[in-house]
Design a protein around this motif. Structure first.
Motif, mmCIF file in Angstrom:
data_model
loop_
_atom_site.group_PDB
_atom_site.id
_atom_site.type_symbol
_atom_site.label_atom_id
_atom_site.label_comp_id
_atom_site.label_asym_id
_atom_site.label_seq_id
_atom_site.Cartn_x
_atom_site.Cartn_y
_atom_site.Cartn_z
ATOM 1 N N ARG A 143 -12.998 10.314 2.006
ATOM 2 C CA ARG A 143 -12.647 9.188 2.224
ATOM 3 C C ARG A 143 -13.622 8.409 3.230
ATOM 4 O O ARG A 143 -14.631 8.668 3.974
ATOM 5 C CB ARG A 143 -11.646 9.312 2.956
ATOM 6 C CG ARG A 143 -10.399 9.993 2.357
ATOM 7 C CD ARG A 143 -9.453 9.861 3.714
ATOM 8 N NE ARG A 143 -8.660 9.093 3.862
ATOM 9 C CZ ARG A 143 -7.614 8.304 5.098
ATOM 10 N NH1 ARG A 143 -7.166 8.749 5.855
ATOM 11 N NH2 ARG A 143 -7.267 7.298 5.242
ATOM 12 N N THR A 157 0.980 -1.224 -0.462
ATOM 13 C CA THR A 157 -0.154 -0.463 -0.014
ATOM 14 C C THR A 157 0.726 1.331 -0.271
ATOM 15 O O THR A 157 0.772 2.225 -0.579
ATOM 16 C CB THR A 157 -0.745 0.026 1.311
ATOM 17 O OG1 THR A 157 -1.769 -0.433 1.222
ATOM 18 C CG2 THR A 157 -1.639 1.281 0.861
ATOM 19 N N TYR A 169 -1.827 6.530 6.536
ATOM 20 C CA TYR A 169 -2.217 5.996 4.435
ATOM 21 C C TYR A 169 -2.994 7.395 4.536
ATOM 22 O O TYR A 169 -4.348 6.287 3.358
ATOM 23 C CB TYR A 169 -2.207 4.708 4.543
ATOM 24 C CG TYR A 169 -1.566 4.333 4.718
ATOM 25 C CD1 TYR A 169 -0.569 3.562 3.879
ATOM 26 C CD2 TYR A 169 -1.064 3.571 6.260
ATOM 27 C CE1 TYR A 169 0.449 2.448 4.494
ATOM 28 C CE2 TYR A 169 -0.321 2.929 6.694
ATOM 29 C CZ TYR A 169 1.043 2.385 5.211
ATOM 30 O OH TYR A 169 1.998 1.325 5.815
ATOM 31 N N PRO A 170 -3.289 8.416 4.241
ATOM 32 C CA PRO A 170 -3.950 9.326 4.059
ATOM 33 C C PRO A 170 -4.371 9.504 2.781
ATOM 34 O O PRO A 170 -5.067 9.709 2.164
ATOM 35 C CB PRO A 170 -3.270 10.881 3.942
ATOM 36 C CG PRO A 170 -2.383 10.475 4.144
ATOM 37 C CD PRO A 170 -1.848 9.120 4.479
ATOM 38 N N TYR A 171 -3.935 8.999 1.612
ATOM 39 C CA TYR A 171 -4.060 8.656 0.146
ATOM 40 C C TYR A 171 -5.215 7.321 -0.261
ATOM 41 O O TYR A 171 -5.355 7.348 -1.672
ATOM 42 C CB TYR A 171 -2.666 8.886 -0.814
ATOM 43 C CG TYR A 171 -1.807 7.547 -0.187
ATOM 44 C CD1 TYR A 171 -1.899 6.377 -0.626
ATOM 45 C CD2 TYR A 171 -1.112 7.916 0.760
ATOM 46 C CE1 TYR A 171 -1.081 5.264 -0.311
ATOM 47 C CE2 TYR A 171 0.012 6.858 0.854
ATOM 48 C CZ TYR A 171 -0.130 5.512 1.057
ATOM 49 O OH TYR A 171 0.634 4.973 1.529
ATOM 50 N N LYS A 202 0.218 6.977 -6.468
ATOM 51 C CA LYS A 202 -1.764 8.493 -6.143
ATOM 52 C C LYS A 202 -1.075 9.895 -6.420
ATOM 53 O O LYS A 202 -1.850 10.746 -7.155
ATOM 54 C CB LYS A 202 -1.533 8.655 -5.236
ATOM 55 C CG LYS A 202 -2.678 9.853 -4.239
ATOM 56 C CD LYS A 202 -4.052 8.954 -4.787
ATOM 57 C CE LYS A 202 -5.468 9.845 -3.973
ATOM 58 N NZ LYS A 202 -6.609 9.043 -4.631
ATOM 59 N N GLU A 203 0.073 10.127 -6.293
ATOM 60 C CA GLU A 203 0.986 11.459 -6.595
ATOM 61 C C GLU A 203 0.879 11.496 -8.391
ATOM 62 O O GLU A 203 0.623 12.839 -8.381
ATOM 63 C CB GLU A 203 2.328 11.105 -6.115
ATOM 64 C CG GLU A 203 1.830 11.810 -4.532
ATOM 65 C CD GLU A 203 3.746 11.270 -4.008
ATOM 66 O OE1 GLU A 203 4.825 10.600 -4.943
ATOM 67 O OE2 GLU A 203 4.163 11.120 -3.181
ATOM 68 N N SER A 222 -8.596 5.715 -0.357
ATOM 69 C CA SER A 222 -9.761 6.504 -0.186
ATOM 70 C C SER A 222 -10.325 5.676 0.438
ATOM 71 O O SER A 222 -11.301 6.231 0.557
ATOM 72 C CB SER A 222 -10.252 5.774 -2.147
ATOM 73 O OG SER A 222 -9.512 6.669 -2.671
ATOM 74 N N HIS A 257 -15.821 12.832 -2.179
ATOM 75 C CA HIS A 257 -14.785 13.105 -2.573
ATOM 76 C C HIS A 257 -14.169 12.799 -0.893
ATOM 77 O O HIS A 257 -13.122 14.023 -0.873
ATOM 78 C CB HIS A 257 -14.706 14.749 -3.354
ATOM 79 C CG HIS A 257 -14.397 14.313 -4.571
ATOM 80 N ND1 HIS A 257 -14.710 13.496 -5.512
ATOM 81 C CD2 HIS A 257 -16.164 15.234 -4.973
ATOM 82 C CE1 HIS A 257 -14.966 14.138 -6.328
ATOM 83 N NE2 HIS A 257 -15.227 15.342 -6.827
ATOM 84 N N LYS A 280 1.322 5.099 -2.906
ATOM 85 C CA LYS A 280 1.840 5.863 -2.825
ATOM 86 C C LYS A 280 2.168 7.082 -3.715
ATOM 87 O O LYS A 280 1.303 7.999 -4.352
ATOM 88 C CB LYS A 280 2.512 6.508 -1.169
ATOM 89 C CG LYS A 280 2.343 7.827 -1.683
ATOM 90 C CD LYS A 280 3.043 8.285 0.012
ATOM 91 C CE LYS A 280 2.942 10.168 0.585
ATOM 92 N NZ LYS A 280 4.077 10.388 1.794
ATOM 93 N N HIS A 281 3.407 6.780 -4.726
ATOM 94 C CA HIS A 281 3.430 7.493 -5.409
ATOM 95 C C HIS A 281 2.949 6.988 -7.305
ATOM 96 O O HIS A 281 2.600 8.514 -7.866
ATOM 97 C CB HIS A 281 4.747 7.275 -6.020
ATOM 98 C CG HIS A 281 5.398 5.642 -6.448
ATOM 99 N ND1 HIS A 281 5.021 3.970 -6.243
ATOM 100 C CD2 HIS A 281 5.327 5.292 -7.838
ATOM 101 C CE1 HIS A 281 4.884 3.679 -7.172
ATOM 102 N NE2 HIS A 281 5.112 3.767 -8.106
ATOM 103 N N PRO A 319 -3.976 11.881 -9.053
ATOM 104 C CA PRO A 319 -4.581 12.347 -8.111
ATOM 105 C C PRO A 319 -6.240 11.695 -8.391
ATOM 106 O O PRO A 319 -6.769 11.344 -6.941
ATOM 107 C CB PRO A 319 -4.759 13.527 -8.334
ATOM 108 C CG PRO A 319 -3.625 14.530 -8.587
ATOM 109 C CD PRO A 319 -3.187 12.527 -10.220
#
Length: 479
Positions: free
Chosen positions: A163, A100, A135-137, A107-108, A139, A161, A104-105, A111
């Motif tokens: 979480r 997970t 892990y704020p990315y 998601k970057e 959803s 939009h 992250k990358h 978006p």
């Protein structure tokens, strides 16, 4: 809502209709996207854990495709990533969290990427909080009994939009039918017959993350298998944490041997496996049904876990080694060629050297065709995790010694197959040797035989003669 005499709740037709409405809305959004961009949004499912998790992931994939997504070859290509997690061992959880973290990358870079985590791991409060804050990315999260609500959860995230956190809470008794399925094979199928566990073995987190035992109605199981037979499926594996407990929460008097007999009575050319069984509930009635039905695969997975009666009691297993061996003896009396596999846990808290030696003697007596062996790993929230743990080097040494004994037994059992004739279901070209096909006997033994380019045998049942044996493989020629 309909309820059986325990905690099982069958999700209503109205609730499933609501999920289909969410599905149709997302499918409409995805159709617009595809028309505008000339390509469909894609999904990717990452699965950790047992066969039940694999079956759940097939339903996640089915729902994703019903919502207009198409499969992605890799996570980097996906617009929707679903991570289906396991909680049986710490290593599986850390691996899921590590992967997970690697997303992250992605998601970057994108978006709009949606990342969801589900399954056993997120049904634990500590893991939920860690993901929520670290892990704020990610959803959305949802627990095991919320799987059928994935369309709603995804819709809410896409629409609001924000979480989403849908954990099991008081809904751990759900049984949902008619969820779309995208199966990983067109010849072999997982068929879940029940969910949850009531046994509370002291080392195991499953009852806490999958809830109490709840059984699907037999008519729904039979309908599913009839449909699969009509589609050409040749092998079914019935799934449950303890299939021997099937039906105890229902009101129709049908137990697992009855269900197995009804499945074997269906028309068609197929064979049936099941897992997992608990020795305390493995009845002679079940063994008699297996012996009486050719369609019942002559394979029994019966976890032993330890050869010490004291350790078994500390594990809350509720049988003795003598009772276990008695079950095996009856099986082999009724089905002399049966393949038996088992599980062993090495290094349970408090296991002495003498008790480990008892386990070695037990596996010599049991002579299983294969063991699935595990070094004990403490699971937070289970009673055994609170006990004094053995040193890692002691556990590692015992595992090495156990495998040495079992490998000798496995080689002897496989060598006894040489010269035998077996029907095997061909799984495809061998991963390790493109000149060989790989398939399995009804007992699950892996068989390799030469691939003939003129034949297309994947998914077919063929007859072979075993010509050579190794510890983990059999070699054969087609006849």
């Amino acid at each position: 809502m309909t309820e059986n005499k325990r905690t099982t709740r069958t999700v209503t037709d109205a609730e499933m209709a609501e999920q289909r409405a969410y599905t149709e809305q997302i499918a409409a959004w995805n159709a617009v996207y595809a028309a505008e961009h000339g390509t469909s949004r894609r999904y990717y499912v990452q699965t950790f854990g047992c066969q039940q998790n694999e079956a759940d992931s097939e339903r996640l994939a089915g729902m994703a495709e019903a919502m207009g997504y198409v499969p992605a070859a890799a996570a980097a290509d996906a617009d929707l990533i679903l991570i289906n997690t396991c909680a049986v061992r710490e290593h599986a959880e850390e691996r899921a969290l590590s992967i997970t973290g690697q997303f992250k990358h992605l998601k970057e870079k994108n978006p709009e990427l949606v990342i969801g985590i589900c399954g056993c791991m997120v049904s634990q409060e500590t893991r939920k909080e860690r993901i929520k804050h670290s892990y704020p990315y990610v959803s959305f999260l949802f627990g095991t009994s919320m799987l059928y609500r994935m369309p709603e959860i995804l819709y809410r995230y896409l629409n609001e939009h924000k979480r989403q956190f849908f954990l099991d809470a008081g809904d751990a008794g759900n049984i949902a039918e008619d969820i779309p399925v995208r199966r990983g094979s067109n010849k072999q199928a997982w068929v879940s017959i029940m969910y949850g566990c009531n046994n509370f073995c002291t080392y195991c987190i499953v009852p806490y993350v999958r809830g109490r035992e709840r059984s699907r109605r037999p008519e729904r199981i039979l309908d599913e298998i009839r449909g699969l037979i009509a589609e050409g499926y040749r092998e079914f594996t019935l799934l449950g944490q303890n299939v021997n407990s099937y039906g105890r929460d229902l009101d129709d008097g049908i137990d697992f041997p009855d269900l197995l007999a009804q499945i074997c009575a269906l028309e068609g050319d197929f064979r049936v496996h099941f897992m997992t069984s608990h020795p305390k509930d493995a009845s002679r009635k079940l063994i008699d049904v297996m012996a009486a039905n050719d369609k019942a695969a002559k394979h029994f997975h019966l976890p032993l876990q330890s050869g010490s009666d004291r350790v078994l009691a500390a594990m809350n297993r509720r049988y003795t080694i003598a009772q276990y061996l008695d079950i095996l003896a009856y099986m082999r009396q009724k089905m002399p060629s049966i393949t038996v596999t088992s599980d062993i846990i090495v290094g349970f808290p408090g296991e002495t050297e003498e008790e480990f030696e008892e386990t070695l003697e037990a596996i010599k007596a049991a002579r299983c065709d294969q063991l699935f062996t595990f070094i004990y790993s403490p699971r937070t929230g289970t009673p055994a995790a609170e006990l004094e743990q053995l040193p890692d080097d002691v556990k590692g040494d015992r595992m090495t010694r156990l495998l040495a004994v079992q490998n000798e037994i496995m080689l002897e059992k496989n060598q006894a197959c040489v010269g035998g004739i077996y029907d095997i279901l061909v799984e495809g070209i061998s991963r390790g040797d493109k000149t060989m096909y790989a398939g399995r006997t009804e007992g699950g033994k892996l068989v390799h035989f030469p691939a003939d380019e003129a034949l297309s045998l994947t998914g077919k049942m063929v007859k072979v003669k075993i010509t050579a044996a190794e510890t983990y493989n059999l070699w054969a020629e087609i006849i």
